[in-house]
Write a protein that holds these residues in place. Structure first.
Motif, short mmCIF file in Angstrom:
data_model
loop_
_atom_site.label_atom_id
_atom_site.label_comp_id
_atom_site.label_asym_id
_atom_site.label_seq_id
_atom_site.Cartn_x
_atom_site.Cartn_y
_atom_site.Cartn_z
N GLY A 249 23.56 29.16 16.50
CA GLY A 249 24.58 30.14 16.17
C GLY A 249 25.91 29.41 16.05
N VAL A 250 26.88 30.07 15.44
CA VAL A 250 28.21 29.47 15.46
C VAL A 250 29.21 30.57 15.81
CG1 VAL A 250 28.25 29.59 12.94
CG2 VAL A 250 29.94 28.21 14.14
N ALA A 251 29.87 30.36 16.96
CA ALA A 251 30.80 31.38 17.45
C ALA A 251 32.14 31.21 16.77
CB ALA A 251 30.96 31.24 18.96
N PRO A 252 32.83 32.29 16.46
CA PRO A 252 34.12 32.19 15.76
C PRO A 252 35.11 31.29 16.50
CG PRO A 252 33.40 34.48 15.93
CD PRO A 252 32.43 33.68 16.70
N GLU A 253 35.06 31.31 17.85
CA GLU A 253 36.04 30.50 18.58
C GLU A 253 35.73 29.01 18.49
OE1 GLU A 253 34.13 32.85 19.81
OE2 GLU A 253 33.19 32.30 21.73
N ARG B 93 31.81 23.52 15.65
CA ARG B 93 30.51 23.08 16.13
C ARG B 93 29.60 24.28 16.36
NH1 ARG B 93 31.71 21.44 22.42
NH2 ARG B 93 32.01 23.59 23.13
N THR B 94 28.34 23.99 16.35
CA THR B 94 27.36 25.06 16.56
C THR B 94 27.16 25.27 18.04
OG1 THR B 94 25.49 23.57 16.71
CG2 THR B 94 26.12 24.29 14.50
N SER B 95 26.35 26.26 18.34
CA SER B 95 25.97 26.47 19.73
C SER B 95 25.02 25.36 20.17
CB SER B 95 25.30 27.83 19.88
OG SER B 95 24.15 27.85 19.04
N LEU B 96 24.86 25.23 21.46
CA LEU B 96 23.97 24.20 22.00
C LEU B 96 22.58 24.80 22.12
CD1 LEU B 96 23.92 21.32 23.37
CD2 LEU B 96 24.08 22.55 25.52
N ASP B 97 21.67 24.32 21.30
CA ASP B 97 20.30 24.78 21.38
C ASP B 97 19.39 23.57 21.41
OD1 ASP B 97 20.45 27.80 20.92
OD2 ASP B 97 21.69 26.98 19.28
N ARG B 98 18.34 23.64 22.18
CA ARG B 98 17.38 22.55 22.26
C ARG B 98 18.08 21.22 22.53
NH1 ARG B 98 12.00 23.86 19.31
NH2 ARG B 98 12.19 26.09 19.41
N HIS C 222 25.50 20.67 16.46
CA HIS C 222 25.92 19.96 15.24
C HIS C 222 27.41 20.20 15.00
CE1 HIS C 222 21.68 19.52 13.79
NE2 HIS C 222 21.52 20.59 14.55
N ARG C 223 28.00 19.22 14.32
CA ARG C 223 29.36 19.42 13.80
C ARG C 223 29.22 20.23 12.52
NH1 ARG C 223 34.37 17.12 12.05
NH2 ARG C 223 33.57 16.31 10.09
N VAL C 224 30.04 21.24 12.37
CA VAL C 224 29.93 22.10 11.19
C VAL C 224 31.13 21.86 10.29
CG1 VAL C 224 29.83 24.48 10.38
CG2 VAL C 224 28.71 23.85 12.51
#
Ligand code: ATP
Ligand code: MG
Lengths: 318, 604
Positions: free
Chosen positions: B199-203, B221-226, B230-232
């Motif tokens: 996911g990518v949170a607006p903040e 950046r994206t959320s931390l999963d697994r 990632h840098r977005v």
């Protein structure tokens, strides 16, 4: 049975083509290191002709099965050779024309009767229609029609034997080798088996069989060989072997008892009508016991001629 | 990925391979006939033995000519039925359990989860399938002989070759079905396990602006999963990428109320590389045959020293505007050997430069950071700056000035003194395209299939003259020697030439002595008489192993799972060569089995 009739087999007497021939065939079982374990068959010369029913007799462990296995190429001779249909016994191509019923029916227990016959039919490269036809016919013949969908593991001993016979005949063989065909069969089965063997002969097939049931052998075999500890002790036509040469038997019908003395006299001068004269027969059982006893008493020799009251020539048969 | 040698074209490979095969086969046949003659001669004398062997060979050849497909098929069916009766399908349950456990203990947050999962699944499949066919094949014929059911079969017009071939075919069929099921289940498992999004949170997003202050996109950046994020980077049109991390990236798309991150890309890939040839410059800038070997990793990977003129130079050929119209998609794996720790979380810096092999004209240096264990991408655009003699730069067209007749040099240099880059020829390549991962995975399974076929044939061959357990040991021994055939060959070479550096430590006896005396393997022995005797004995011991190593199959070399795990398309030429090799082995083993069975008294 007409004892004094002419030759029981249509062929024989040195005529007819030789189907099986062994020359000096012998077999010594060896262990892994090549050390000899057991001399199972001493040099054997045999000739078996087309259309014969040939019986191999002998006590347990005398080399009957060994002889059959040599003829089938399942084991290799230590010396000498075995020829079947004129080629060496180890040549697989001869198997096209052979049917074999092993000592115990060595069949795949996880197949049912139909699958079993279908499988062996395939091994003869038979096309599907023919396989199905022969399989149904044979299952019917050996009386397993009701059990044909059951796995062999569920079969009784006699039923296994029956499917074993069917398996041996799947290719309509010219030469049938039966290792103790009647073992495990009920009296009716035994009768049917004997009829089957005689029927095979009538259709021109050659049969080689081993058996301990001497009455059966006596009933069906044309010639027999008796083995003892791997050695051939006796070989000849059943009727010759069983004829008691030094005894004459006279049978007549319709004569008053008072005439007996007169008939003797008449017989002495000229033959009467309807009089049967011949040698009486012993049973094969008596002969067998005598041969074996004699072999044990005097090892290393062919059975003495005296045993059978002269008439030695018949043992040099073939 | 380990690539010891270049993959030859199949058409060029097959001829010499066939000659070698026929030669080895002929030699083996002659040896076997000689051995048969010797054993017969003991029992029957030399002349009779010669006659027997001669007739045996003739009969065997006649049998081959009489082989009937229907009989082979009947026996194969029987083998399948036997396998089912032995409950081989239980192995599918075992495989299911393995998948279950794998789901627990394999870490989806690892550096390269795709690699981990595929490697594990392929290894498990390979092991199970080969183990099953091994057990089936070595115990079947001995059981048949023991129960004497074989006697009813061999008294039919069945050729021994058909018995052997039927069994190989039947068990291979069982193995094939098992492999297909496991392969499919494994594939589904891998795909399910590695697929994920973020996911990518607006903040977490910061707008980017151009000089005039207008918003042109966003980074964040994206959320931390697994275990990773990632840098977005999002462009003015609202689409963007979540940049490569853990060997993959995601596409980002604007949706109502935020951004949506797509499926992982690049995790399960089948890259098609165009590879060049590699040469090295040493630390003084002189050509060297090798770089500096630092003794770690594999011998084939060479190291270049940082902060010196040392360079690794690939020469690519076949580059054309038609093949790569937009520029060159260079991909590279650069290993690092650190002589001092530096900042361990940072990569080691270096440069990549292009050079025209004819004119010597060079491009500007592209800076790179070596991240170990993952493939870095460096897209070289059509227009690149070149170095001028006066130190300035000039922008030129790639194909006009740098590529000469389709050839181009790519130079790799390490910038940090005291650190080393390690590279092998296969480590730099242009990605010419992507194969389908599923197809590549299937090709990987094909490698397992080859191994399975060879194990089956080998097992059946040994079972024609050995009891079940012994046949199994013999099969395992052959596989083991085959597995180490490269090592055995080098060891033997080392023994014979006395070149201690090829394989330090010596042969079996010498090694034993060294173990007993706790002597280092790096110290060669003085040529004392005792040492020489031991070395000579070792050579004698190794000779038959060397011979065996040259004819035994190597299952690991047949395996192409490495390609799949490393994300490279398995080359068709390699697959074709493996197929031919497998066929060769199966034919040889089937023939050997047929003759052994024929020579055997089946009923004694
Ligand atoms: N595989 C073998 N290894 C060693 N000896 C064997 C083997 N097979 C048979 N023999 C021996 O060879 C001899 C002959 O055996 P064979 O099976 O031919 O006897 P047989 O006449 O068929 O007996 P039966 O009436 O009991 O079936 C026996 O002494 C037996 O122990
Ligand atoms: Mg017997």
């Amino acid at each position: 049975m007409n004892v004094s009739g002419p030759s029981r087999s249509g062929v024989g007497d040195g005529r007819g083509d030789v189907i099986v021939e062994t020359r000096n065939l012998s077999k010594t079982y060896r262990d892994f290191w090549g050390r000899r374990k057991k001399v199972a068959l001493k040099p054997l010369d045999l000739e078996i002709r087309r259309g014969e029913i040939f019986g191999l007799l002998g006590p347990n462990g005398s080399g009957k099965t060994t002889t059959l296995k040599l003829l089938l190429g399942l084991i290799f001779p230590t010396s000498g050779e075995a020829l079947v249909f004129g080629s060496e016994a180890t040549d697989v191509r001869k198997n096209e024309r052979i049917g074999y019923l092993p000592e115990e029916s060595y069949l795949y227990k996880f197949l049912d009767a139909e699958e079993t016959l279908d499988f062996y039919g395939r091994l003869f490269d038979m096309p599907p229609d023919e396989r199905r036809r022969r399989a149904l016919m044979l299952i019917e013949m050996v009386g397993l029609a009701r059990d044909r969908k059951r796995q062999l593991r569920e079969y009784s001993k006699g039923m296994t034997r029956r499917i074993g016979v069917a398996q041996a005949l799947i290719n309509d063989p010219e030469l049938v080798m039966l290792d103790e065909p009647t073992s495990g069969l009920d009296p009716i089965g035994t009768r049917e088996m004997k009829d089957l063997i005689v029927d095979l002969k009538a259709r021109g097939k050659t049969v080689i069989m081993c058996s301990h049931l001497l009455a059966d052998v006596e009933d069906v075999c044309d010639r027999i060989a008796v083995l003892h500890q791997g050695e051939l002790k006796e070989l000849g036509r059943v009727e010759d072997l069983l004829r008691v040469g030094d005894v004459t038997q006279i049978r007549a019908r319709g004569l008053p008892p008072a005439a007996e003395a007169e008939i003797r006299e008449v017989l002495a001068r000229h033959g009467g009508t309807g009089v049967e004269i011949g040698n009486p027969k012993t049973t094969l059982e008596d002969l067998f016991l005598e041969v074996v006893r004699d072999a044990e008493a005097r090892p290393g020799r062919r059975a003495a001629a005296s045993l059978r009251g002269g008439d030695d020539h018949s043992t040099r048969a073939g | 990925m380990v690539l010891e040698e270049e993959i030859p074209r199949f058409a060029a490979w097959i001829g010499p391979a066939l000659v070698r095969y026929l030669f080895a086969g002929g030699l083996a046949a002659v040896c076997a006939a000689g051995a048969a003659w010797l054993t017969q001669a003991i029992a029957h004398g030399p002349l009779a033995a010669g006659d027997r062997v001669y007739r045996g060979i003739l009969a065997g050849l006649a049998d081959l000519a009489g082989t009937s497909p229907r009989r082979v098929w009947a026996l194969a069916r029987l083998a399948v039925q036997e396998s089912l009766r032995r409950n081989v399908l239980v192995v599918l349950g075992v495989f299911g359990l393995i998948l279950l456990f794998a789901g627990w203990f394999l870490d989806p947050a690892s550096v390269d989860p795709g690699k981990l999962y595929i490697g594990f699944i392929l290894a498990a499949t390979n092991f199970l399938v080969c183990a099953v066919v091994l057990l089936l094949s070595v115990f079947s014929l001995p059981a048949d002989i023991k129960s004497r059911t074989i006697q009813t079969v061999t008294t039919k017009p069945v050729r021994t070759g058909e018995i052997v071939l039927g069994r190989i075919l039947g068990f291979a069929l069982v193995g094939t079905v098992l492999l297909a099921i496991m392969g499919a289940a494994g594939w589904a498992f891998v795909v399910r396990s590695v697929s994920h999004t973020h996911g990518v949170a607006p903040e977490d997003l910061l707008d980017t602006t151009d000089e005039s202050g207008a918003t042109v996109g966003a980074t964040g950046r994206t959320s931390l999963d697994r275990g990773h994020r990632h840098r977005v980077v999002i462009g003015p049109d609202g689409t963007g990428v979540a940049e490569t991390a853990q060997g993959h990236r995601h596409r980002v798309r604007r949706v109502e109320g935020g951004y949506e991150i797509g499926a992982a890309e690049g995790l399960l890939e089948a890259r098609r590389p165009l590879r060049g040839t590699l040469r090295f410059l040493d630390r003084d800038g002189r050509p060297s045959a090798k770089g500096i070997s630092v003794g770690s990793e594999w011998a084939y990977r060479q190291y270049i020293e940082g902060g010196t003129p040392a360079a690794a130079i690939w020469t690519f050929s076949g580059l054309s505007e038609r093949a790569f119209p937009d520029g060159l998609p260079l991909e590279m794996i650069v290993r690092v050997f650190r002589t001092h720790k530096g900042r361990i979380e940072d990569g080691i810096h270096g440069t990549v430069q292009l050079r025209n092999p004819d004119s010597g004209q060079r491009s500007e240096a592209f800076p790179i950071v070596a991240r170990e264990f993952s493939i870095d991408e460096l897209f070289i655009p059509r227009r690149v700056g070149t170095m001028l003699a006066d130190g300035g730069t000039r922008e030129v067209d790639l194909y006009e000035e740098l590529v000469a007749d389709g050839r181009l040099e790519v130079w790799l240099q390490c910038l940090e003194p005291g650190q080393y880059y390690g590279v092998a020829q296969a480590d730099f390549f242009m990605r010419t395209g992507n194969g389908s991962f599923v197809v590549n995975y299937a090709k990987g399974c094909l490698g397992i299939w080859f191994a399975m076929l060879i194990v089956t044939a080998l097992g059946v061959m040994f079972s024609t003259f050995l009891a079940g357990p012994v046949a199994m040991l013999a099969t395992l021994a052959v596989i083991l020697v085959g597995q180490f055939r490269g090592f055995i060959a080098r060891l033997f070479e080392s023994q014979v030439t006395g070149d201690f550096s090829i394989v330090p430590g010596g042969g079996p006896i010498e090694s034993l002595v060294r173990i007993a005396t706790q002597e280092s393997i790096t110290v060669d022995w003085d040529p004392t008489p005792a040492a020489q005797v031991i070395k000579a004995a070792d050579t004698v011991l190794l000779a038959p192993m060397r011979l065996a190593a040259s004819i035994f199959p190597s299952l690991s070399e047949l395996g192409t799972g490495d390609f799949v795990t490393a994300g490279f398309a398995i080359p068709g030429d390699l697959l074709a060569a493996h197929a031919a090799e497998t066929l060769g082995f199966v034919v040889a083993f089937a023939l050997a089995g047929a003759f052994c069975l024929k020579a055997r008294e089946i009923a004694s």
